[in-house]
Design a protein around this motif. Structure first.
Motif, PDB file in Angstrom:
ATOM      1  N   GLU A 108       2.026   4.822   0.948  1.00  0.00           N
ATOM      2  CA  GLU A 108       1.924   5.815   2.009  1.00  0.00           C
ATOM      3  C   GLU A 108       2.982   6.876   1.765  1.00  0.00           C
ATOM      4  N   PRO A 150       8.856  -1.275   4.756  1.00  0.00           N
ATOM      5  CA  PRO A 150       8.830  -0.043   3.958  1.00  0.00           C
ATOM      6  C   PRO A 150       9.795  -0.128   2.772  1.00  0.00           C
ATOM      7  N   ARG A 201       3.277  -6.223   2.801  1.00  0.00           N
ATOM      8  CA  ARG A 201       2.886  -7.301   3.719  1.00  0.00           C
ATOM      9  C   ARG A 201       2.520  -8.524   2.882  1.00  0.00           C
ATOM     10  N   ILE A 207       4.298   0.080   1.729  1.00  0.00           N
ATOM     11  CA  ILE A 207       4.373  -0.777   2.905  1.00  0.00           C
ATOM     12  C   ILE A 207       3.942  -2.177   2.463  1.00  0.00           C
ATOM     13  N   ARG A 263       0.855  -1.195   0.000  1.00  0.00           N
ATOM     14  CA  ARG A 263       0.000   0.000   0.000  1.00  0.00           C
ATOM     15  C   ARG A 263       0.888   1.241   0.000  1.00  0.00           C
ATOM     16  N   GLU A 267      11.642  -6.244   9.590  1.00  0.00           N
ATOM     17  CA  GLU A 267      10.295  -6.540   9.113  1.00  0.00           C
ATOM     18  C   GLU A 267      10.239  -7.773   8.209  1.00  0.00           C
ATOM     19  N   TYR A 319       7.005 -10.914   4.839  1.00  0.00           N
ATOM     20  CA  TYR A 319       7.131  -9.462   4.898  1.00  0.00           C
ATOM     21  C   TYR A 319       6.016  -8.908   5.779  1.00  0.00           C
ATOM     22  N   GLU A 320       6.425  -8.239   6.862  1.00  0.00           N
ATOM     23  CA  GLU A 320       5.446  -7.687   7.798  1.00  0.00           C
ATOM     24  C   GLU A 320       5.620  -6.175   7.873  1.00  0.00           C
ATOM     25  N   ASP A 321       4.907  -5.478   6.972  1.00  0.00           N
ATOM     26  CA  ASP A 321       4.937  -4.016   6.893  1.00  0.00           C
ATOM     27  C   ASP A 321       6.344  -3.492   6.612  1.00  0.00           C
TER      28      ASP A 321
END
Length: 388
Positions: A145, A222, A152, A150, A143, A197, A218-220
């Motif tokens: 930002e 950047p 996931r 980001i 997504r 992350e 992958y956890e958030d």
């Protein structure tokens, strides 16, 4: 197309073969058995400048193209290194190809010199547990930002992820149900791997154990928008440049493994004496070996054709897929014949053909299964109805 290799291409073969001669089969057997990355080998290949073979000169490479890269990788595999030696090198060739073709000048200037020198290891993250070959069904999502994405999601079969600083990562930036074509809405990112992350877990496997193959979560994570490869939503189409190159290079490695297996089998058939005669004198031994050599020669020609097409910016989907299918069949058959030629000793580690057999078997599964290639040929070459 000229089927005669140039003097420079012959020099590539000779130079790579000379380098590989420093690493005998025993070295590769030990790396495979212990699951150790072949760092000494990789460092020498990088020092010789071979990793940047297909990267343009303006960004630190040799600007030689996929054909020359295929020759290089075939010789690495043929030396007895097989996939344990080829995989550490080829990922920085085909994996980076979309960035070479579609990355911004700033990205190319920032990253490609380090890839070419071997100091920046690159992985390729596409396959997911629930999507498999159905790439358009991936769920890893990025997504936007501000100036970052980001990320996931979860990928599997990401080769060399434990050693790589960056990954060419395919994500969705628009949900599949919101796009007109299912191939739209996917984006390629050049993401960092060694981050808090990101969780990397090696997958225990049958062969090529000197090079890890991993599940990556992958956890958030950047990723800077400036590290996007090409246009947002066009990642699938940018990826195709890497996929065709990958199939050609893997096909060349399959031919190389077949050559290594055949060399050992012919030597053994000449030396092994049973019933007061070398076993190679028996047609039951000789004919399968001759057939294996014939199949390898045919596969090598298709690899050369596909590589020539991609280097001349011509459509090569048909040829790249056919090259991979033919080479995977020929390489595995040569390894299987070599194992059979050795009889019971073929099952013993000390003769090395069991390692070739295990690594050649992988080529019929990755990077795409033989069945999916036949699906492609049936639909896109023969014009038959789509089967899936």
């Amino acid at each position: 197309m000229d089927f005669i290799e140039s003097e420079e291409q012959r020099m590539i073969r000779e130079s790579v073969a000379n380098l590989c001669s420093r690493f005998p089969d025993e070295y590769w057997e030990e790396r495979d058995r212990l699951g150790e990355f072949p760092q000494e080998f990789y460092d020498l290949v990088a020092e010789a400048g071979w990793i940047g073979t297909a990267i343009p000169e303006r960004w630190g490479g040799a600007g030689r193209g996929i054909r020359d890269a295929a020759i290089l990788l075939e010789e690495i595999a043929a030396s007895g290194a097989a996939m344990n030696g080829a995989s550490p090198v080829h990922l920085s060739m085909f994996g980076i190809h979309p960035l070479v073709k579609h990355g911004s000048d700033a990205m190319r200037e920032k990253y490609l010199p380090d890839v070419a020198s071997g100091s920046l290891h690159v992985a390729f993250g596409v396959t997911e547990p629930d999507a498999g070959t159905d790439t358009t069904s991936i769920r890893t999502f990025a997504r936007r930002e501000g100036d970052e994405y980001i990320v996931r999601g979860r990928k599997v079969w990401t080769t060399k992820a434990t050693h790589c600083e960056r990954v060419v990562l395919l994500v969705r930036t628009t949900p599949r149900e919101e796009v007109e074509r299912k191939t739209d809405g996917m984006t390629l990112l050049f993401a960092e791997l060694q981050r808090p992350e990101v969780s990397v877990s090696p997958i225990p496997k049958l062969g090529r154990n000197a090079v890890t193959t991993c599940e990556v979560v992958y956890e958030d994570l950047p990723v800077a928008v400036s590290d996007r490869i090409g246009e947002e939503g066009k990642g699938f189409y940018h990826l195709l440049d890497g996929l065709n190159a990958e199939r050609i290079l893997v096909a060349s490695e399959a031919v190389g493994i077949g050559r290594a297996a055949l060399r050992r089998a012919v030597d053994y058939a000449n030396e092994r004496t049973v019933f007061d005669r070398p076993i190679g004198k028996n047609q039951g031994i000789a004919f399968p070996l001759a057939q294996a050599r014939t199949q390898l020669e045919a596969a090598a020609l298709m690899v050369a054709k596909a590589a020539w097409l991609i280097d001349h910016d011509r459509p090569c989907g048909k040829e790249a897929n056919m090259a991979k299918w033919l080479a995977a069949e020929a390489g595995f058959n040569a390894a299987d014949v070599a194992l059979q030629t050795h009889g019971g000793f073929g099952y013993a580690r000390e003769y090395h053909v069991e390692r070739y057999w295990r690594e050649a078997r992988l080529m019929k599964l990755a990077p795409i299964t033989q069945e999916m290639i036949l699906n492609y040929v049936a639909e896109h070459v023969l014009g038959l109805p789509r089967s899936y």
